[in-house]
Write a protein that holds these residues in place. Structure first.
Motif, PDB file in Angstrom:
ATOM      1  N   SER A 121       8.444 -37.632  -1.275  1.00  8.68           N
ATOM      2  CA  SER A 121       7.136 -38.225  -1.516  1.00  8.68           C
ATOM      3  C   SER A 121       7.040 -39.538  -0.753  1.00  8.68           C
ATOM      4  CB  SER A 121       6.938 -38.448  -3.020  1.00  8.68           C
ATOM      5  OG  SER A 121       6.885 -37.210  -3.705  1.00  8.68           O
ATOM      6  N   ASN A 137      -1.586 -32.910  -1.139  1.00 11.94           N
ATOM      7  CA  ASN A 137      -0.373 -33.360  -1.826  1.00 11.94           C
ATOM      8  C   ASN A 137      -0.660 -34.146  -3.093  1.00 11.94           C
ATOM      9  OD1 ASN A 137       1.480 -32.157  -0.165  1.00 11.94           O
ATOM     10  ND2 ASN A 137       1.959 -33.977   1.024  1.00 11.94           N
ATOM     11  N   THR A 145       7.505 -34.225   3.294  1.00  7.01           N
ATOM     12  CA  THR A 145       6.654 -33.053   3.087  1.00  7.01           C
ATOM     13  C   THR A 145       5.756 -33.184   1.863  1.00  7.01           C
ATOM     14  OG1 THR A 145       8.421 -31.911   1.863  1.00  7.01           O
ATOM     15  CG2 THR A 145       8.278 -31.497   4.237  1.00  7.01           C
ATOM     16  N   ARG A 146       6.137 -34.041   0.902  1.00  6.44           N
ATOM     17  CA  ARG A 146       5.315 -34.239  -0.293  1.00  6.44           C
ATOM     18  C   ARG A 146       4.537 -35.547  -0.259  1.00  6.44           C
ATOM     19  NH1 ARG A 146       8.388 -31.783  -5.645  1.00  6.44           N
ATOM     20  NH2 ARG A 146       9.110 -29.842  -4.680  1.00  6.44           N
ATOM     21  N   VAL A 188       1.524 -33.722  -6.151  1.00 10.34           N
ATOM     22  CA  VAL A 188       2.800 -33.257  -5.613  1.00 10.34           C
ATOM     23  C   VAL A 188       3.675 -34.474  -5.321  1.00 10.34           C
ATOM     24  CG1 VAL A 188       3.900 -32.073  -3.665  1.00 10.34           C
ATOM     25  CG2 VAL A 188       1.809 -31.142  -4.673  1.00 10.34           C
ATOM     26  N   ASP A 189       3.063 -35.512  -4.758  1.00  5.68           N
ATOM     27  CA  ASP A 189       3.726 -36.791  -4.517  1.00  5.68           C
ATOM     28  C   ASP A 189       3.984 -37.465  -5.866  1.00  5.68           C
ATOM     29  OD1 ASP A 189       4.048 -39.636  -4.085  1.00  5.68           O
ATOM     30  OD2 ASP A 189       3.213 -39.390  -2.078  1.00  5.68           O
ATOM     31  N   SER A 217      -3.810 -34.469   3.538  1.00  7.66           N
ATOM     32  CA  SER A 217      -2.726 -34.516   2.555  1.00  7.66           C
ATOM     33  C   SER A 217      -3.086 -35.358   1.334  1.00  7.66           C
ATOM     34  CB  SER A 217      -1.440 -35.044   3.189  1.00  7.66           C
ATOM     35  OG  SER A 217      -1.588 -36.385   3.601  1.00  7.66           O
TER      36      SER A 217
END
Length: 366
Positions: free
Chosen positions: A338, A256, A307-308, A259-260, A252
């Motif tokens: 996040s 991610n 999920t982020r 995305v975070d 991740s």
């Protein structure tokens, strides 16, 4: 206090509310070597090139959380202080940025917060107006986040206050020493000093240890240290989005990235802060990166992420390792969130996250 009133308070600050959750401001551009480090994985065999895309704010969360998810990246997220003095200046700013949230949480729940020392270590003893009957003989020990460098003093106790308020329980939040002046093992030494004091006063099976980000990693490391020293373990733990791997190797971290909207990517200040904490020590040392330790015999654990979350993989890997070691372990992954955003005060998702943790504690604590 409503979410809107809390946001209004935060907007008056020069620091973003995300400073309370783990973002930061800094003053110096990230070195080229660090940029190359992030780019390097794209050369791996089978690396996938992703098309540019627009990531919408999910409609599957509350309006308050949608506003948090919609926030831009923290100012200066990919900049880092040039020297020790700049790191310490950043810590002071982090405390100032968190202050309105701390005051709002204390007022909202009517908490009493007493500053004292245990084993020579500063702590904050947080007591709600009413303690739930099942928690009257229990104690919850909080280890704060902030990359081992941010949120000194009461600024670090916000998560502990949320637990005291939502869980109606007594909390001791440890104000451990931090880098750059005190790199590893100072923080862990302080945690163990307080734990030794508390073991003399409480039944360990009636105590829990919890914390998020660096506090989540310290929670895991404290159990490894207690095992190594033959100390009694708590009845349960709750490591939230732990920085369990300071080699930043989890999937991740890349999946991610960007995305975070709290940590953003491995180019953030948090990576540099972790290196500052580790100092000259091997980042794979289990007391620094507990994912490399032996989880056999750990107390029951509940882990939280989103999920982020850039550190979702650290959380998932720690959960699987606990399960493989035969430890009762639960995992809650929160929609759209996040890094550490379940610490956003007064959102329904925040209350749900703490309720889930408290249900787990009620199941496993004496």
């Amino acid at each position: 206090m409503s979410v809107l009133s809390f946001a209004a308070i935060s907007q008056k600050l020069s620091l973003s509310r995300r400073l309370f959750l783990g973002g930061s401001l800094a003053a110096t551009a990230l070195p080229a070597a660090a940029r190359a480090q992030e780019a390097a994985p794209s050369a791996n065999l089978g690396a996938r090139q992703l098309p540019a895309r627009t990531l919408p704010v999910p409609s599957t969360v509350s309006e308050g959380l949608q506003a948090v998810i919609a926030e831009p990246y923290p100012p200066g997220w990919n900049a880092l202080p040039a020297d020790a003095a700049a790191w310490k200046s950043l810590a002071v700013k982090s405390a100032a940025g968190a202050a309105p949230a701390i005051a709002a949480i204390r007022q909202h729940f009517g908490l009493t917060v007493e500053q004292t020392k245990m084993g020579g270590v500063p702590v904050f003893v947080i007591t709600p107006q009413e303690i739930a009957p099942e928690n009257r003989d229990r104690l919850f020990v909080h280890l704060h986040g902030g990359g081992y460098v941010l949120f000194p003093g009461e600024a670090g106790a916000g998560e502990g206050m949320l637990m005291a308020g939502y869980g109606r329980c007594k909390v001791v939040s440890i104000d451990y020493r931090m880098a750059p002046d005190f790199p590893y093992p100072a923080a862990l030494d302080d945690v163990m000093a307080v734990w030794g004091v508390l073991l003399a006063a409480y039944n360990p099976r009636k105590m829990a240890i919890f914390g998020t980000s660096a506090g989540g990693a310290l929670t895991l490391a404290a159990i490894l240290r207690a095992k190594a020293e033959g100390l009694a373990l708590p009845g349960a733990i709750a490591p939230g989005s732990p920085v369990a791997d300071l080699t930043w190797s989890g999937d991740s971290i890349m999946a991610n990235a960007f995305v975070d909207n709290a940590l953003v990517s491995r180019r953030s200040w948090a990576n540099a802060a972790g290196a500052l904490y580790a100092g000259q020590n091997d980042p794979r040392d289990p007391m620094i990166s507990p994912i490399f330790g032996d989880f056999t015999g750990f107390p029951p654990a509940i882990l939280t992420s989103g999920t982020r979350d850039l550190l979702l993989s650290d959380t998932v890997r720690a959960h699987r390792k606990l399960r493989k070691a035969g430890v009762p372990a639960a995992l809650q992954v929160l929609e759209g969130q996040s890094h550490a955003q379940y610490l956003s005060p007064f959102l329904p998702e925040t209350e749900d996250a703490f309720d889930e943790i408290m249900q787990f504690f009620n199941k496993h604590l004496a």
